[in-house]
Design a protein around this motif. Structure first.
Motif, PDB file in Angstrom:
ATOM      1  N   UNK A  25      47.067  32.460  43.195  1.00  0.00           N
ATOM      2  CA  UNK A  25      45.788  33.003  43.685  1.00  0.00           C
ATOM      3  C   UNK A  25      45.999  33.887  44.896  1.00  0.00           C
ATOM      4  N   UNK A  26      46.896  33.478  45.782  1.00  0.00           N
ATOM      5  CA  UNK A  26      47.182  34.300  46.963  1.00  0.00           C
ATOM      6  C   UNK A  26      47.819  35.632  46.558  1.00  0.00           C
ATOM      7  N   UNK A  27      48.716  35.577  45.564  1.00  0.00           N
ATOM      8  CA  UNK A  27      49.341  36.807  45.091  1.00  0.00           C
ATOM      9  C   UNK A  27      48.318  37.746  44.465  1.00  0.00           C
ATOM     10  N   UNK A  28      47.420  37.183  43.667  1.00  0.00           N
ATOM     11  CA  UNK A  28      46.385  38.011  43.043  1.00  0.00           C
ATOM     12  C   UNK A  28      45.433  38.568  44.085  1.00  0.00           C
ATOM     13  N   UNK A  29      45.103  37.736  45.076  1.00  0.00           N
ATOM     14  CA  UNK A  29      44.203  38.197  46.137  1.00  0.00           C
ATOM     15  C   UNK A  29      44.784  39.375  46.901  1.00  0.00           C
ATOM     16  N   UNK A  30      46.090  39.367  47.121  1.00  0.00           N
ATOM     17  CA  UNK A  30      46.723  40.490  47.814  1.00  0.00           C
ATOM     18  C   UNK A  30      46.700  41.759  46.979  1.00  0.00           C
ATOM     19  N   UNK A  31      46.463  41.596  45.658  1.00  0.00           N
ATOM     20  CA  UNK A  31      46.325  42.747  44.764  1.00  0.00           C
ATOM     21  C   UNK A  31      44.861  43.074  44.490  1.00  0.00           C
ATOM     22  N   UNK A  32      43.953  42.451  45.251  1.00  0.00           N
ATOM     23  CA  UNK A  32      42.537  42.746  45.116  1.00  0.00           C
ATOM     24  C   UNK A  32      41.875  42.113  43.911  1.00  0.00           C
ATOM     25  N   UNK A  33      42.448  41.014  43.403  1.00  0.00           N
ATOM     26  CA  UNK A  33      41.900  40.338  42.222  1.00  0.00           C
ATOM     27  C   UNK A  33      41.622  38.890  42.585  1.00  0.00           C
ATOM     28  N   UNK A  34      40.434  38.422  42.194  1.00  0.00           N
ATOM     29  CA  UNK A  34      40.022  37.080  42.590  1.00  0.00           C
ATOM     30  C   UNK A  34      40.216  36.039  41.497  1.00  0.00           C
TER      31      UNK A  34
END
Length: 232
Positions: free
Chosen positions: A194-203
């Motif tokens: 989730x943290x990796x996706x969040x850094x790519x602007x995806x929730x």
């Protein structure tokens, strides 16, 4: 009269096959998997026998091809819609070489021996197993190879640089579904992803079409819908 009857069957079969290929796609032509290969053979046999059999009316040809085509379309639809069915319909690649070592168990599961493996490697312009870091036998029987860094086309030896370790890309998300086994193999958890996706602007995982992790390059994410482009 008989020639007219055969001609009408051929014309009908031609357009039915044309329509079937247009609906199902190119897999039936490319023989993407053993299933598609066998399906194409059976379909040709059904049509060929029906055309030259005098006692078979035209409606039987129409009915047979429509039923067979409907089953093929159903299988294609289910494999696209439900990811867990894909491995049953299309099969999964087998990693026969891992970190430069031949996996004999996977090789046997693929019904292959060392000679056949070497033959496939030679067809990929690889004449020594020592050049291979990872190799997969795909569902259609072809081989996909990742070479060790010293043997890649632009080699580090050309620049007198030490070799770097080779990492295998790991698919974490496919069609909006998390591949938990791959995440577990990396010794990572859902919160890390989730943290990796969040850094790519995806929730959400559901918003991701494809996500792949490469050790020395991080997470590569393709969203279902690309972000809107700003007008210049």
């Amino acid at each position: 009269m008989e020639l007219i009857h055969i001609s009408s069957k051929l014309v009908l079969g031609f357009f039915l096959l044309f329509l079937l290929i247009r609906i199902i796609g190119k897999k039936l032509i490319d023989q993407f998997t053993p299933f598609h290969f066998i399906s194409a053979i059976v379909l040709s046999e059904l049509l060929g026998n029906a055309v030259y059999e005098k006692t078979i009316p035209i409606m039987y040809i129409l009915f047979t091809i429509l039923i067979w085509g409907g089953l093929l379309f159903l299988v294609e639809y289910l494999s696209q819609k439900f990811q867990h069915l894909r491995s049953y319909f299309e099969g999964k690649p087998s990693m026969v070489i891992r970190n430069g070592q031949i996996d004999f168990e996977q090789l046997k599961k693929s019904r292959m021996n060392i000679n056949q493996l070497q033959s496939l490697l030679r067809q990929s312009e690889i004449f020594s197993v020592r050049e291979v870091a990872f190799a997969f036998i795909e569902s259609n029987g072809s081989i996909s190879v990742l070479k060790k860094s010293p043997y890649q086309k632009t080699t580090l030896q050309d620049f007198n640089m030490p070799p770097h370790p080779v990492y295998l890309p790991i698919t974490l998300i496919r069609d909006g579904e998390l591949i938990k086994a791959n995440l577990k193999e990396m010794n990572k958890d859902d919160e890390w992803l989730r943290n990796q996706l969040s850094s790519n602007g995806i929730s959400k995982v559901e918003d991701v079409l494809f996500a792949e992790w490469l050790e020395n390059d991080g997470l590569y994410v393709i969203p279902h819908k690309p972000p809107p482009q700003q007008k210049i």
